[in-house]
Design a protein around this motif. Structure first.
Motif, PDB file in Angstrom:
ATOM      1  N   ARG A  15      -2.974  -5.417   7.518  1.00 20.24           N
ATOM      2  CA  ARG A  15      -2.440  -5.299   8.890  1.00 20.24           C
ATOM      3  C   ARG A  15      -1.108  -6.042   9.015  1.00 20.24           C
ATOM      4  NH1 ARG A  15      -7.921  -6.281  10.082  1.00 20.24           N
ATOM      5  NH2 ARG A  15      -7.435  -8.412  10.713  1.00 20.24           N
ATOM      6  N   ASP A  16      -1.028  -7.227   8.408  1.00 22.53           N
ATOM      7  CA  ASP A  16       0.217  -7.999   8.468  1.00 22.53           C
ATOM      8  C   ASP A  16       1.365  -7.243   7.799  1.00 22.53           C
ATOM      9  OD1 ASP A  16      -1.095  -9.993   9.823  1.00 22.53           O
ATOM     10  OD2 ASP A  16      -1.205 -11.374   8.121  1.00 22.53           O
ATOM     11  N   SER A  17       1.052  -6.538   6.724  1.00 21.52           N
ATOM     12  CA  SER A  17       2.072  -5.772   6.021  1.00 21.52           C
ATOM     13  C   SER A  17       2.609  -4.654   6.916  1.00 21.52           C
ATOM     14  CB  SER A  17       1.466  -5.205   4.731  1.00 21.52           C
ATOM     15  OG  SER A  17       2.393  -4.418   4.052  1.00 21.52           O
ATOM     16  N   VAL A  18       1.702  -3.987   7.645  1.00 19.35           N
ATOM     17  CA  VAL A  18       2.127  -2.948   8.591  1.00 19.35           C
ATOM     18  C   VAL A  18       2.982  -3.578   9.690  1.00 19.35           C
ATOM     19  CG1 VAL A  18       1.324  -1.272  10.312  1.00 19.35           C
ATOM     20  CG2 VAL A  18       0.124  -1.480   8.120  1.00 19.35           C
ATOM     21  N   ASP A  19       2.527  -4.696  10.227  1.00 17.63           N
ATOM     22  CA  ASP A  19       3.266  -5.364  11.302  1.00 17.63           C
ATOM     23  C   ASP A  19       4.657  -5.804  10.832  1.00 17.63           C
ATOM     24  OD1 ASP A  19       1.144  -5.015  12.996  1.00 17.63           O
ATOM     25  OD2 ASP A  19       0.358  -7.047  12.765  1.00 17.63           O
ATOM     26  N   ALA A  20       4.766  -6.116   9.546  1.00 19.03           N
ATOM     27  CA  ALA A  20       6.049  -6.570   9.000  1.00 19.03           C
ATOM     28  C   ALA A  20       6.977  -5.408   8.659  1.00 19.03           C
ATOM     29  CB  ALA A  20       5.813  -7.435   7.764  1.00 19.03           C
ATOM     30  N   GLY A  21       6.494  -4.167   8.880  1.00 18.28           N
ATOM     31  CA  GLY A  21       7.406  -3.039   8.731  1.00 18.28           C
ATOM     32  C   GLY A  21       7.100  -2.062   7.628  1.00 18.28           C
ATOM     33  N   ALA A  22       6.014  -2.267   6.884  1.00 19.75           N
ATOM     34  CA  ALA A  22       5.678  -1.293   5.846  1.00 19.75           C
ATOM     35  C   ALA A  22       5.473   0.072   6.489  1.00 19.75           C
ATOM     36  CB  ALA A  22       4.418  -1.723   5.099  1.00 19.75           C
ATOM     37  N   GLY A  23       6.223   1.060   6.038  1.00 23.43           N
ATOM     38  CA  GLY A  23       6.234   2.350   6.716  1.00 23.43           C
ATOM     39  C   GLY A  23       5.271   3.377   6.162  1.00 23.43           C
ATOM     40  N   SER A  24       4.550   3.027   5.123  1.00 23.49           N
ATOM     41  CA  SER A  24       3.609   3.976   4.529  1.00 23.49           C
ATOM     42  C   SER A  24       2.543   3.190   3.766  1.00 23.49           C
ATOM     43  CB  SER A  24       4.335   4.906   3.555  1.00 23.49           C
ATOM     44  OG  SER A  24       4.818   4.158   2.455  1.00 23.49           O
ATOM     45  N   PHE A  25       1.455   3.879   3.453  1.00 19.24           N
ATOM     46  CA  PHE A  25       0.421   3.212   2.674  1.00 19.24           C
ATOM     47  C   PHE A  25       0.948   2.852   1.290  1.00 19.24           C
ATOM     48  CE2 PHE A  25      -3.451   3.403  -0.048  1.00 19.24           C
ATOM     49  CZ  PHE A  25      -4.038   2.246   0.441  1.00 19.24           C
ATOM     50  N   ARG A  26       1.783   3.720   0.754  1.00 19.35           N
ATOM     51  CA  ARG A  26       2.388   3.438  -0.547  1.00 19.35           C
ATOM     52  C   ARG A  26       3.165   2.126  -0.517  1.00 19.35           C
ATOM     53  NH1 ARG A  26       5.193   7.461  -4.609  1.00 19.35           N
ATOM     54  NH2 ARG A  26       3.464   8.689  -3.829  1.00 19.35           N
ATOM     55  N   GLU A  27       3.883   1.915   0.586  1.00 20.59           N
ATOM     56  CA  GLU A  27       4.671   0.688   0.708  1.00 20.59           C
ATOM     57  C   GLU A  27       3.769  -0.540   0.835  1.00 20.59           C
ATOM     58  OE1 GLU A  27       7.946   1.220   3.358  1.00 20.59           O
ATOM     59  OE2 GLU A  27       8.387  -0.922   3.376  1.00 20.59           O
ATOM     60  N   VAL A  28       2.670  -0.393   1.583  1.00 17.63           N
ATOM     61  CA  VAL A  28       1.706  -1.496   1.679  1.00 17.63           C
ATOM     62  C   VAL A  28       1.183  -1.842   0.288  1.00 17.63           C
ATOM     63  CG1 VAL A  28      -0.582  -2.151   2.528  1.00 17.63           C
ATOM     64  CG2 VAL A  28       1.016  -0.976   4.055  1.00 17.63           C
ATOM     65  N   ARG A  29       0.836  -0.818  -0.455  1.00 13.15           N
ATOM     66  CA  ARG A  29       0.323  -1.039  -1.813  1.00 13.15           C
ATOM     67  C   ARG A  29       1.351  -1.768  -2.668  1.00 13.15           C
ATOM     68  NH1 ARG A  29      -2.768   3.878  -4.645  1.00 13.15           N
ATOM     69  NH2 ARG A  29      -2.436   2.390  -6.319  1.00 13.15           N
ATOM     70  N   ARG A  30       2.589  -1.330  -2.558  1.00 12.16           N
ATOM     71  CA  ARG A  30       3.646  -1.927  -3.378  1.00 12.16           C
ATOM     72  C   ARG A  30       3.888  -3.387  -2.977  1.00 12.16           C
ATOM     73  NH1 ARG A  30       8.590  -2.917  -2.745  1.00 12.16           N
ATOM     74  NH2 ARG A  30       8.766  -1.820  -0.772  1.00 12.16           N
ATOM     75  N   GLN A  31       3.947  -3.628  -1.679  1.00  9.22           N
ATOM     76  CA  GLN A  31       4.229  -4.990  -1.199  1.00  9.22           C
ATOM     77  C   GLN A  31       3.140  -5.970  -1.615  1.00  9.22           C
ATOM     78  OE1 GLN A  31       4.889  -5.172   3.021  1.00  9.22           O
ATOM     79  NE2 GLN A  31       6.844  -4.117   2.910  1.00  9.22           N
ATOM     80  N   LEU A  32       1.892  -5.525  -1.508  1.00  2.00           N
ATOM     81  CA  LEU A  32       0.775  -6.439  -1.746  1.00  2.00           C
ATOM     82  C   LEU A  32       0.265  -6.401  -3.181  1.00  2.00           C
ATOM     83  CD1 LEU A  32      -1.300  -5.788   1.521  1.00  2.00           C
ATOM     84  CD2 LEU A  32       0.301  -7.653   1.075  1.00  2.00           C
ATOM     85  N   ASP A  33       0.770  -5.448  -3.964  1.00  2.00           N
ATOM     86  CA  ASP A  33       0.250  -5.222  -5.311  1.00  2.00           C
ATOM     87  C   ASP A  33      -1.231  -4.835  -5.228  1.00  2.00           C
ATOM     88  OD1 ASP A  33       0.711  -4.955  -7.993  1.00  2.00           O
ATOM     89  OD2 ASP A  33       0.181  -7.037  -8.471  1.00  2.00           O
ATOM     90  N   LEU A  34      -1.523  -4.047  -4.198  1.00  2.00           N
ATOM     91  CA  LEU A  34      -2.897  -3.637  -3.861  1.00  2.00           C
ATOM     92  C   LEU A  34      -3.337  -2.487  -4.747  1.00  2.00           C
ATOM     93  CD1 LEU A  34      -5.239  -3.644  -1.653  1.00  2.00           C
ATOM     94  CD2 LEU A  34      -3.817  -2.051  -0.398  1.00  2.00           C
TER      95      LEU A  34
END
Ligand code: FES
Length: 56
Positions: A15-34
């Motif tokens: 959720r924090d990643s989305v709030d910080a501006g991640a524009g897609s699930f792919r970006e969330v994955r990349r940012q968090l190394d998820l």
């Protein structure tokens, strides 16, 4: 709640990643190394991502 045990990532991290501006699930994955290790968390992580977007 832990979503990704391999990387110690919680639903709040997503959720924090989305709030910080991640524009897609792919970006969330990349940012968090998820879901980058065993990958088992990918489906649940996607559900959390989708339901958070739908809560806006
Ligand atoms: Fe997320 Fe293994 S639980 S990569």
């Amino acid at each position: 709640m832990y979503v990704c045990l391999c990387k110690g990532i919680t639903d709040k991290h997503i959720r924090d990643s989305v709030d910080a501006g991640a524009g897609s699930f792919r970006e969330v994955r990349r940012q968090l190394d998820l879901a980058s290790q065993c990958g088992k968390c990918g489906i649940v992580a996607r559900e959390i991502y989708d339901s958070y977007l739908n809560s806006y």
